[in-house]
Write an enzyme that holds these catalytic residues in place. Structure first.
Site, PDB file in Angstrom:
ATOM      1  N   SER A   1       0.823  -1.215   0.000  1.00  0.00           N
ATOM      2  CA  SER A   1       0.000   0.000   0.000  1.00  0.00           C
ATOM      3  C   SER A   1       0.859   1.267   0.000  1.00  0.00           C
ATOM      4  CB  SER A   1      -0.892  -0.006   1.245  1.00  0.00           C
ATOM      5  OG  SER A   1      -1.390   1.286   1.504  1.00  0.00           O
TER       6      SER A   1
ATOM      7  N   TYR B   1      -1.981   5.398  -4.262  1.00  0.00           N
ATOM      8  CA  TYR B   1      -3.013   6.409  -4.095  1.00  0.00           C
ATOM      9  C   TYR B   1      -2.483   7.655  -4.771  1.00  0.00           C
ATOM     10  CZ  TYR B   1      -6.135   3.894  -0.951  1.00  0.00           C
ATOM     11  OH  TYR B   1      -7.036   3.015  -0.430  1.00  0.00           O
TER      12      TYR B   1
ATOM     13  N   THR C   1      -5.429   2.544  -7.251  1.00  0.00           N
ATOM     14  CA  THR C   1      -6.754   2.360  -6.650  1.00  0.00           C
ATOM     15  C   THR C   1      -7.646   3.520  -7.052  1.00  0.00           C
ATOM     16  OG1 THR C   1      -5.802   1.130  -4.829  1.00  0.00           O
ATOM     17  CG2 THR C   1      -7.993   2.047  -4.459  1.00  0.00           C
TER      18      THR C   1
ATOM     19  N   LYS D   1      -7.482  -0.789  -9.589  1.00  0.00           N
ATOM     20  CA  LYS D   1      -8.148  -1.540  -8.510  1.00  0.00           C
ATOM     21  C   LYS D   1      -9.423  -0.826  -8.087  1.00  0.00           C
ATOM     22  CE  LYS D   1      -7.447  -3.193  -3.745  1.00  0.00           C
ATOM     23  NZ  LYS D   1      -8.093  -2.242  -2.842  1.00  0.00           N
TER      24      LYS D   1
ATOM     25  N   HIS E   1     -13.329  -2.641  -2.238  1.00  0.00           N
ATOM     26  CA  HIS E   1     -12.521  -2.162  -1.120  1.00  0.00           C
ATOM     27  C   HIS E   1     -13.029  -2.762   0.205  1.00  0.00           C
ATOM     28  CE1 HIS E   1      -9.498   1.247  -0.684  1.00  0.00           C
ATOM     29  NE2 HIS E   1      -9.650   0.884   0.573  1.00  0.00           N
TER      30      HIS E   1
HETATM   31  C1  LIG Z   1      -7.470  -1.811   7.245  1.00  0.00           C
HETATM   32  C2  LIG Z   1      -7.547  -1.797   5.757  1.00  0.00           C
HETATM   33  C3  LIG Z   1      -6.721  -0.940   5.042  1.00  0.00           C
HETATM   34  C4  LIG Z   1      -6.766  -0.916   3.648  1.00  0.00           C
HETATM   35  N1  LIG Z   1      -5.894  -0.119   2.974  1.00  0.00           N
HETATM   36  C5  LIG Z   1      -5.903  -0.117   1.618  1.00  0.00           C
HETATM   37  C6  LIG Z   1      -4.966   0.657   0.893  1.00  0.00           C
HETATM   38  O1  LIG Z   1      -4.104   1.306   1.470  1.00  0.00           O
HETATM   39  N2  LIG Z   1      -5.042   0.643  -0.451  1.00  0.00           N
HETATM   40  C7  LIG Z   1      -5.989  -0.092  -1.140  1.00  0.00           C
HETATM   41  O2  LIG Z   1      -6.030  -0.058  -2.375  1.00  0.00           O
HETATM   42  N3  LIG Z   1      -6.867  -0.864  -0.471  1.00  0.00           N
HETATM   43  C8  LIG Z   1      -6.843  -0.902   0.885  1.00  0.00           C
HETATM   44  N4  LIG Z   1      -7.719  -1.713   1.550  1.00  0.00           N
HETATM   45  C9  LIG Z   1      -8.647  -2.571   0.777  1.00  0.00           C
HETATM   46  C10 LIG Z   1      -8.022  -3.946   0.445  1.00  0.00           C
HETATM   47  O3  LIG Z   1      -7.027  -3.839  -0.528  1.00  0.00           O
HETATM   48  C11 LIG Z   1      -9.080  -4.923  -0.082  1.00  0.00           C
HETATM   49  O4  LIG Z   1      -9.725  -4.353  -1.192  1.00  0.00           O
HETATM   50  C12 LIG Z   1     -10.119  -5.286   0.969  1.00  0.00           C
HETATM   51  O5  LIG Z   1      -9.488  -5.534   2.205  1.00  0.00           O
HETATM   52  C13 LIG Z   1     -10.901  -6.514   0.528  1.00  0.00           C
HETATM   53  O6  LIG Z   1     -11.942  -6.797   1.411  1.00  0.00           O
HETATM   54  P1  LIG Z   1     -11.846  -7.958   2.526  1.00  0.00           P
HETATM   55  O7  LIG Z   1     -10.703  -7.617   3.401  1.00  0.00           O
HETATM   56  O8  LIG Z   1     -13.142  -7.850   3.267  1.00  0.00           O
HETATM   57  O9  LIG Z   1     -11.688  -9.249   1.802  1.00  0.00           O
HETATM   58  C14 LIG Z   1      -7.678  -1.754   2.950  1.00  0.00           C
HETATM   59  C15 LIG Z   1      -8.499  -2.630   3.673  1.00  0.00           C
HETATM   60  C16 LIG Z   1      -8.437  -2.671   5.050  1.00  0.00           C
HETATM   61  C17 LIG Z   1      -9.316  -3.652   5.790  1.00  0.00           C
HETATM   62  O1  LIG Z   2      -8.757   2.328   5.145  1.00  0.00           O
HETATM   63  C1  LIG Z   2      -8.696   2.068   3.939  1.00  0.00           C
HETATM   64  O2  LIG Z   2      -9.499   1.302   3.373  1.00  0.00           O
HETATM   65  C2  LIG Z   2      -7.678   2.690   3.127  1.00  0.00           C
HETATM   66  O3  LIG Z   2      -7.621   2.430   1.966  1.00  0.00           O
HETATM   67  C3  LIG Z   2      -6.749   3.663   3.734  1.00  0.00           C
HETATM   68  C4  LIG Z   2      -6.720   4.962   3.232  1.00  0.00           C
HETATM   69  C5  LIG Z   2      -5.867   5.878   3.840  1.00  0.00           C
HETATM   70  C6  LIG Z   2      -5.096   5.495   4.906  1.00  0.00           C
HETATM   71  C7  LIG Z   2      -5.127   4.207   5.387  1.00  0.00           C
HETATM   72  C8  LIG Z   2      -5.949   3.265   4.793  1.00  0.00           C
END
Ligand SMILES: Cc1cc2nc3c(=O)[nH]c(=O)nc-3n(C[C@H](O)[C@H](O)[C@H](O)COP(=O)(O)O)c2cc1C
Ligand SMILES: O=C(O)C(=O)c1ccccc1
Length: 380
Positions: free
Chosen positions: A124, A148, A174, A253, A277
């Protein structure tokens, strides 16, 4: 081609006499016992009334595998070639930011566990550790960089350049997070990881980001990160700029609409990730697994279609693959493993996940992913 002894791991697990969380809800519960309400709630929760979050995993139950038998499944080949590289199996680590809120070792622990079990690691933008730190800890393993888009695009370009230099194999832009979703649990818990100073790994180490700050204080870093992550102007022209900037493959994404998938192909993108997401952005959107079949149809094999959101176990991954996903990304299950047991916790999740996937493919009668895609899936 690999010969798998499917039952070894199951019987080892049974013979170990150790007590540990196995399925998703046990993992979540174990993490809840370790974490404070703010970090736990941040990871667990999603947007709005969490309708999409619930739909994501529940929707898998609508799809049933119709297996074939008597096919000699003694040798299973799960190899998949994506953008010119061959990976031993079709499971990836979804990009998840701010891993230090789950465990001090954060992304380093996850990336090492991923390397051990050959899951390509999608890092990420808002990781707690930098591109260079993760690359150094996991030399030789496959890594992609999730972007991002920054308000100041020179920051994005700088991070891409760093990812290229560190040997990352692709950029994942994303597109569903031009601003954060409406997350009530975080308001309730008064918890914002960014405001608390998490997720700075790639920013505090970036010369372009640091040079653009009004001063070098901690507050300036936090304020500028928040300002840059919010990027509502993102549009297809930015994709062109990105395309011109890097020669790495670019995947989008967060694609849910077949027309956006079609546009991605027309604009020369190299792949897409069907994802909502994890329900954390717009509540009320289609379950990710329900969006997949139409997108697979319109893409028609022209570019890889990865998948995430709601995948909780190996048999979910098998359904997504049978519905045409090229590969599947694991999200929350590994973070719960991290929170409950650090690197060893992630390793256990990834090893069991992989094994359940392999057992499920074999028991469906398929001997490789091509056969799996031809399997009959019925929808109820
Ligand atoms: C705590 C957390 C942080 C996340 N941070 C990002 C991120 O920084 N960038 C991103 O593209 N997706 C982020 N996601 C989304 C994940 O890439 C993914 O799409 C998502 O976790 C899928 O759903 P699931 O965990 O319920 O299977 C985040 C998800 C969670 C739970
Ligand atoms: O929380 C998230 O889903 C995510 O994508 C994110 C965005 C900024 C900072 C940390 C996580």
């Amino acid at each position: 081609m690999s010969t798998i002894k499917n039952n070894d791991l199951l019987l080892d697990n049974i013979g170990s006499n150790e007590k540990y969380p196995i399925n998703f809800s046990e993992l979540e519960q174990a993490a809840k016992e370790k974490l404070e309400a703010g970090p736990f709630g941040y990871i667990r929760s999603s947007a709005g009334g969490e309708e999409t979050y619930r739909k994501n995993s529940n929707s898998f139950e609508k799809y049933s595998i119709v297996p074939r038998f008597l096919t000699d499944v003694s040798a299973l080949n799960t190899e998949v070639t994506i953008l010119g590289r061959t990976y031993p199996h079709p499971l990836f680590i979804a990009p998840v930011g701010v891993n230090k809120i789950a465990h001090e070792d954060g992304e380093i622990a996850v990336a090492k566990a991923a390397a051990k079990f050959n899951y390509p690691y999608i890092q990420s933008t808002v990781s707690s550790y930098s591109i260079e730190e993760i690359a150094e800890a996991t030399e030789g393993s496959s890594k992609w960089f999730q972007l991002y888009w920054s308000q100041n695009k020179e920051i994005s370009f700088s991070m891409i350049q760093r990812a290229e230099a560190a040997g990352y194999e692709a950029i994942v832009l994303t597109v569903d997070t031009v601003m954060l979703g409406w997350r009530e649990e975080d308001v309730r818990n008064q918890f914002s990881p960014l405001k608390r100073g998490f997720g700075q790994g790639n920013y505090a180490s970036d010369p372009v980001f640091m040079a653009a700050l009004p001063d070098q204080s901690k507050d300036a870093i936090i304020d500028s990160m928040i300002e840059n992550i919010y990027h509502p102007t993102l549009n297809w022209n930015n994709i062109e700029e990105l395309r011109e900037y890097t020669s790495l493959p670019i995947l989008l994404k967060g694609i849910l609409h077949p027309e956006d998938a079609k546009l991605a192909i027309e604009k020369g993108l190299d792949g897409i990730i069907v994802s909502n997401h994890g329900g954390r952005q717009l509540d009320g959107v289609i379950a990710s697994i329900d969006a997949l079949p139409e997108i697979v149809e319109i893409v028609n094999g022209k570019i890889p279609v990865l998948f995430d959101s709601g995948v909780r176990r190996g048999s979910d991954a098998v359904k997504a693959l049978a519905l045409g996903a090229t590969a599947v990304c694991i999200g929350r299950p590994f973070i719960w493993g991290l929170a409950s047991g650090g690197q060893a916790g992630v390793e256990r999740v990834l090893e069991n996940f992989l094994q359940e996937t392999n057992v499920s493919i074999s028991l469906s009668g398929a001997r490789n992913l091509e056969e799996l895609r031809k399997l009959k899936i019925v929808r109820s």
